[in-house]
Write an enzyme that holds these catalytic residues in place. Structure first.
Site: not given
Length: 121
Positions: A9, A72, A74-75, A77
């Protein structure tokens, strides 16, 4: 030549960004892999950004780039932002193979990692 680009990120906290860069360095020095180039890049807040990381790999001679999202979950982003950025970069480099792996958190070995970390081993 084949490259591995680890993307995270990015953080306002430089030490966090340095941890990602250190992982790339450790993989590069590990030697037991089939990548000629191992680099890191960030989605935002840190440098280099993903397009710059890919450009660096291309300038270093990569003909294939494996992008590994160091996330970590699967959002947005992972599911939207990163694929959009990669699609834009692919359009600029149609002769380079760029593939994105599943995010790190989806790995089946994550369960073992959590249990080993929790048990102190």
């Amino acid at each position: 030549m084949k490259a591995l680009l680890i993307i995270a990120h990015g953080s306002r906290r430089q030490a966090s960004n340095d941890e990602v860069k250190k992982i790339a360095t450790q993989i590069r020095e590990h030697g037991q892999h089939d990548f000629d180039i191992v680099e890191s890049a960030f989605l935002e807040l840190a440098s280099p950004l993903i397009p710059e990381g890919i450009e660096h790999c291309v300038k270093s001679g990569a003909k294939q780039i494996v992008v590994s999202p160091y996330f970590l979950n699967s959002g947005k982003h992972v599911t939207e932002d990163i694929p959009e950025i990669i699609a834009e970069v692919k359009a600029a480099h149609p002769d380079i193979i760029i593939e994105v792996t599943p995010h790190v958190g989806s790995s089946p070995i994550m369960l073992d990692l959590i249990l080993k970390t929790a048990s102190g081993s």
